[in-house]
Design a protein around this motif. Structure first.
Motif, PDB file in Angstrom:
ATOM      1  N   MET A  32       0.833  -1.213   0.000  1.00  0.00           N
ATOM      2  CA  MET A  32       0.000   0.000   0.000  1.00  0.00           C
ATOM      3  C   MET A  32       0.861   1.253   0.000  1.00  0.00           C
ATOM      4  O   MET A  32       1.921   1.293   0.603  1.00  0.00           O
ATOM      5  N   PHE A  84      -4.625   9.712   1.480  1.00  0.00           N
ATOM      6  CA  PHE A  84      -4.722   8.266   1.508  1.00  0.00           C
ATOM      7  C   PHE A  84      -5.813   7.823   2.486  1.00  0.00           C
ATOM      8  O   PHE A  84      -5.851   8.234   3.636  1.00  0.00           O
ATOM      9  N   HIS A  85      -6.741   6.999   1.988  1.00  0.00           N
ATOM     10  CA  HIS A  85      -7.785   6.453   2.864  1.00  0.00           C
ATOM     11  C   HIS A  85      -7.609   4.965   2.964  1.00  0.00           C
ATOM     12  O   HIS A  85      -7.196   4.319   2.004  1.00  0.00           O
ATOM     13  N   TYR A  86      -7.877   4.444   4.107  1.00  0.00           N
ATOM     14  CA  TYR A  86      -7.901   2.979   4.207  1.00  0.00           C
ATOM     15  C   TYR A  86      -9.012   2.544   5.152  1.00  0.00           C
ATOM     16  O   TYR A  86      -9.505   3.344   5.973  1.00  0.00           O
ATOM     17  N   ILE A  87      -9.376   1.274   5.012  1.00  0.00           N
ATOM     18  CA  ILE A  87     -10.498   0.762   5.800  1.00  0.00           C
ATOM     19  C   ILE A  87      -9.970   0.172   7.097  1.00  0.00           C
ATOM     20  O   ILE A  87      -9.068  -0.668   7.076  1.00  0.00           O
ATOM     21  N   SER A  88     -10.483   0.632   8.221  1.00  0.00           N
ATOM     22  CA  SER A  88     -10.017   0.089   9.495  1.00  0.00           C
ATOM     23  C   SER A  88     -11.023  -0.874  10.106  1.00  0.00           C
ATOM     24  O   SER A  88     -10.676  -1.705  10.918  1.00  0.00           O
ATOM     25  N   GLY A  89     -12.263  -0.727   9.738  1.00  0.00           N
ATOM     26  CA  GLY A  89     -13.265  -1.660  10.261  1.00  0.00           C
ATOM     27  C   GLY A  89     -14.246  -2.015   9.160  1.00  0.00           C
ATOM     28  O   GLY A  89     -14.580  -1.177   8.325  1.00  0.00           O
ATOM     29  N   TRP A  90     -14.685  -3.253   9.164  1.00  0.00           N
ATOM     30  CA  TRP A  90     -15.602  -3.674   8.091  1.00  0.00           C
ATOM     31  C   TRP A  90     -16.642  -4.596   8.694  1.00  0.00           C
ATOM     32  O   TRP A  90     -16.299  -5.640   9.258  1.00  0.00           O
ATOM     33  N   THR A  91     -17.869  -4.190   8.596  1.00  0.00           N
ATOM     34  CA  THR A  91     -18.946  -5.083   8.987  1.00  0.00           C
ATOM     35  C   THR A  91     -19.594  -5.585   7.716  1.00  0.00           C
ATOM     36  O   THR A  91     -20.299  -4.847   7.039  1.00  0.00           O
ATOM     37  N   ALA A  92     -19.251  -6.808   7.368  1.00  0.00           N
ATOM     38  CA  ALA A  92     -19.773  -7.368   6.129  1.00  0.00           C
ATOM     39  C   ALA A  92     -21.036  -8.170   6.434  1.00  0.00           C
ATOM     40  O   ALA A  92     -21.289  -8.526   7.578  1.00  0.00           O
TER      41      ALA A  92
END
Lengths: 807, 90
Positions: B1, B8-16
């Protein structure tokens, strides 16, 4: 026993002792009456006769008397040694004076005439009383009575003359009559006092003879009032006085009271007065009712009626006889209320209900309760009003969305208002409560499906996080009220479908305001519709709990794999049957995310074999760390929003088409997503768009907004997609109808299985009974056809209107 | 990355979110004819409470349905679809 002997003696002695005492007293009385005793006897003749007739045996029982008797010369002898006592007759028999009767009567007659003329009496009252008693003792009672009657009658006749001659106005006349009557009463009381002995002996012994007082009344009635002229004049005068009072004048109530008392004393109140009085009342109020109904509006009219009733009650208290109460009040009620029931209801009820005029409605109810059918008529008109007003709220022919948005709130307010009216004004009457329920059920189901849908959405808006209007208790209270509305709805499955969809959104986006409130709503629904109704909803909560456990187990698994990287992953696993159906979407995810998905898939399928997972990207959401020139922020966004934003890691400008190909999000979905990022509240625009505008068009260019500023670190950017699309709506409705087909099929088969053979009409009517939602007969026909095709049943070979069950 | 870029953005949490269904070789259960996505006639709700089982012959049924079937067989326990001896797939 030594104690018993004195008693025996006294028993034998007693009569003699008493005899002597009695004689002594009689003599004393005749010669030298004690003034004290006379006075008492005048006051209380009953007492006197009593003590005279009965020898006083109280000496036997009162020990004190026994002691005094021992000291008397007659009884101080030793027990058993009684002496004989001889009583000798008078030597000479007392004679009566020769002209005793004439003399005495002359005296009495003089006194009576003096009383009639209201002058003073020459003789003392004692003397006169004595004279009467003497005459009675010498058996001249009958004669005395007759003579007294003649004297009184002569006097009463002279009274009559002045009434006949009198030509003054009626009030003057009434006053005169009253004066005369009062005088007559006074005189008769006086005369009776003098002739009391006659009244108590001769009259009492002869039941056919009127007592002196009654004789006085009888004479007055026969000679004065029964005279046609006097009677008519009296009654007319009274009626005119009352009429004047009814017209608002102050009149001499004392006079009225006294004369009406006279009529009842003379026992001609009913025939002479009451009948005419009631007729007059009837006429007056009939006319008044007619007139005021025309002139005044209903509340004013009701207040007038109330005033009239109060006046009449007051009249009863002040001067009318109590026996008139029933017919009088009934007459007023009939003429002022009963006659105008439909008019009052048609003309005034709707307005009063509309304007929530509590006081007037309370009065209306009170007045209507007085008459037959009043409550019943009021109740049915009340129901008509609710249906009419309710329909106005529910029916929306133009399908104006703003009107629909307000519907539930309006219904709740309307219900509150009606409840309040029933509570306060209609005495919480069960009849009215039932009428209200029936009417609500009627109007709310006049429009199919929409009310159920709107109620579900209203609940959603209240249970959603960010709804800070209400405290827990208020929310609970509100839910209770909504349940009342829900109860009226026939199409409960429509409600369930929409409620489920919204609940899914709340759970998956973790937007629910309070778990307690959710659970409470669920238990309310369960109570109302049974466990089958809520089992799927409960399944959704169960899935959420299982997913939570799963995510906890996932953490150590990830760490073991040494991939515990940047992303904190939780996955909600949905059991297909519980949740609304979502159309699967394929989108392009960044490789990092795909890797995480694969890891999870392996983890999950390792635990549950025989299953396959279908990702639902449209339901996912993320926490995005974003760096703006001003500050670092944490954005809470949907998965689609983050996919779009992540694209800007590689370039500052992107066209709509570029985003579309890069993410492969479905177009309308993408447009909504971009709208939320670039066209939302100005402070929340992470992207800027060229050209500016609310809608996303093909060829639009998007820029990363470097000027983005916001006071908070964590920012939630709401999705526009939270708004329901029309397709979503219709698909939910369609699904409801689809589910209903199965219910119809099941019902048909159930009925046919029990009946084996049934005609078409009977089957249809049975179905209408069993099915809890509205259905059209044509739809039922289609289902029957379909079941025949599938060999569940067949038509009769001879009569196509009959069906047979096929096992 | 790439960390050098300023935006710059990034995903720190993901509720799928994912939904699951059974992998079956047929739409419906061969015994009760109900869809596998649904449940057997004795159950009210699909899912963990009414699971599927596979035999070594690769045929698949609601567990409640096949157990009922096997209990009704006196002599040989056969798969109702292919008449092979029924054995649960491990």
């Amino acid at each position: 026993m030594p104690l018993s002997s004195p008693n025996k003696i006294s028993l034998t002695e007693q009569p003699k002792v008493d005899e002597i005492r009695e004689n002594k007293r009689k003599r004393n009385d005749e010669n030298n009456p004690s003034p004290l005793k006379r006075a008492r006897e005048l006051d209380d003749p009953a007492n006197m006769t009593d003590s005279q007739r009965k020898p006083n045996f109280s000496a036997l029982t009162t020990p004190n008397n026994g002691i005094t008797r021992h000291s008397s010369p007659l009884s101080n002898n030793k027990p058993g040694a009684a002496k004989k006592l001889v009583i000798k007759n008078f030597k000479e028999k007392p004679k009566m004076p020769e002209n005793f009767q004439q003399e005495t009567w002359r005296k009495l007659c003089e006194a009576v005439e003096a009383i009639h003329k209201s002058c003073s009496i020459r003789y003392s009252l004692e003397e006169l009383y004595q004279a009467v008693e003497n005459m009675c003792s010498y058996k001249m009672s009958a004669n005395l009575y007759e003579q007294l009657k003649l004297v009184c009658e002569a006097h009463v006749r002279t009274c009559l003359e002045q009434f006949k001659a009198d030509n003054s106005d009626y009030e003057q006349f009434l006053k005169l009559l009253d004066f005369c009557w009062q005088a007559h009463c006074r005189q008769m009381i006086m005369i009776r006092s003098i002739f009391l002995f006659l009244d108590r002996t001769f009259v009492l012994q002869n039941s056919t003879i009127l007592s002196i007082w009654d004789m006085g009344l009888d004479l007055f009635r026969a000679n004065v009032i029964s005279d046609k002229v006097v009677e008519v004049k009296t009654v007319d005068g009274l009626l005119r006085l009352i009429e004047r009072e009814r017209n608002g004048e102050a009149v001499n109530r004392q006079l009225l009271k006294s004369l009406l008392r006279m009529l009842s004393d003379l026992q001609i109140y009913k025939e002479a007065f009451e009948k005419k009085f009631l007729e007059a009342t009837d006429r007056l109020y009939a006319a008044e009712g007619q007139q005021l109904m025309q002139e005044r509006d209903v509340p004013e009219y009701l207040h007038h009626v109330d005033k009239r009733l109060n006046e009449e009650t007051e009249r009863l208290l002040h001067y009318l006889d109590q026996s008139t109460k029933k017919p009088l009040i009934a007459c007023v009620e009939k003429q002022l209320i009963d006659q105008h029931l439909p008019q009052i209801l048609n003309k005034g009820l709707d307005n009063m209900l509309q304007e929530n005029r509590i006081g007037d409605l309370m009065l209306l109810y009170q007045l209507f309760t007085r008459v037959n059918h009043g409550q019943k008529d009021l109740c049915s008109m009340f129901a008509v009003y609710i249906k009419k007003a309710g329909r106005m709220i529910v029916i929306n022919n133009e399908n104006d969305p703003d009107k629909d948005k307000e519907m539930v709130q309006k219904l709740l307010d309307f219900k509150d208002k009606i409840d309040n009216i029933i509570d306060v004004c209609f005495g919480k009457s069960e009849k009215f409560v039932n009428a209200m329920k029936e009417s609500f059920e009627n109007f709310i189901n006049q429009r199919q499906n929409k009310p159920a849908e709107l109620i579900a959405k209203y609940v959603d808006s209240k249970l959603k996080a960010g709804n800070k209007e209400a405290t827990e208790e208020e929310l609970e209270h509100l839910l209770d009220k909504i349940m009342v509305l829900f109860r009226f709805i026939h199409g409960k499955d429509v409600f369930e479908a929409f409620y489920k969809k919204d609940l899914a959104k709340r759970l998956l986006m973790s937007k629910s305001a309070s778990v307690d409130a959710e659970k409470s709503m669920l238990s309310k629904l369960k109570q109302e519709c049974g466990a089958a109704f809520t089992s799927k909803l409960e399944g959704m909560f169960k899935d959420m709990d299982l997913s939570k456990d799963l995510s906890l187990a996932l953490k150590p698994y990830m760490q073991n794999l040494d991939v515990a990287g940047l992303i904190d992953l939780t996955v909600n696993i949905l059991t297909m049957g519980y949740w609304p159906t979502y159309t699967p979407m394929e989108v392009h995810l960044p490789p990092e995310m795909i890797r995480y998905q694969e890891i999870f898939k392996k983890f999950y399928l390792g635990k549950h074999s025989g299953r396959k997972l279908q990702w639902q990207p449209s339901l996912g959401h993320c926490v995005l760390k974003a760096q703006f020139p001003s500050a670092n922020k944490e954005l809470q966004v949907s998965l689609f929003q983050s996919l779009c934003l992540l694209l800007f890691n590689t370039g500052n400008v992107l066209t709509y088409e570029e985003i579309l190909t890069a993410t492969a999000i479905e177009e309308s979905e993408l447009k909504r997503t971009l709208q939320s990022l670039a066209c939302g509240k100005p402070t929340l625009r992470v992207l800027s768009k060229k050209p500016k505008g609310r809608d996303i068009e093909d060829g639009d260019k998007f820029y990363f907004n470097e000027e983005f500023k916001h006071p908070l670190f964590r920012i939630r950017i709401n999705q526009v997609q939270m708004k329901e699309t029309p397709e979503e709506n219709t698909s939910t409705t369609e699904r409801v109808f689809h589910d209903r087909q199965y219910q119809v099929d099941a019902a048909i088969v159930r009925i046919m299985k029990t009946r084996k053979t049934l005609s078409h009409n009977l089957l249809i009517s049975e179905l209408f009974n069993q099915l809890k939602f509205p259905v059209k007969p044509t739809d039922l026909k289609k289902r029957i056809e379909s079941l025949i095709d599938r060999d569940y049943m067949e038509r009769d070979k001879d009569n196509p209107n009959n069906y047979h069950y096929v096992a | 990355m790439l960390l050098d870029q300023f935006n710059f953005h990034y995903i720190s949490g993901w509720t799928a979110v994912a939904s699951w269904r059974w992998i079956a070789n047929d739409e419906n259960c061969g015994i009760c004819r109900m869809p596998f996505d649904g449940c057997c006639p004795d159950c009210k709700l699909p899912g963990d409470d009414c699971p599927l089982v596979w035999g070594q012959c690769s045929h698949c049924f609601h567990i409640h349905c096949i157990v009922k079937w096997l209990n009704s067989q006196q002599v040989h326990q056969l798969c109702p679809m292919c008449r092979q001896e029924w054995k649960f797939k491990e």
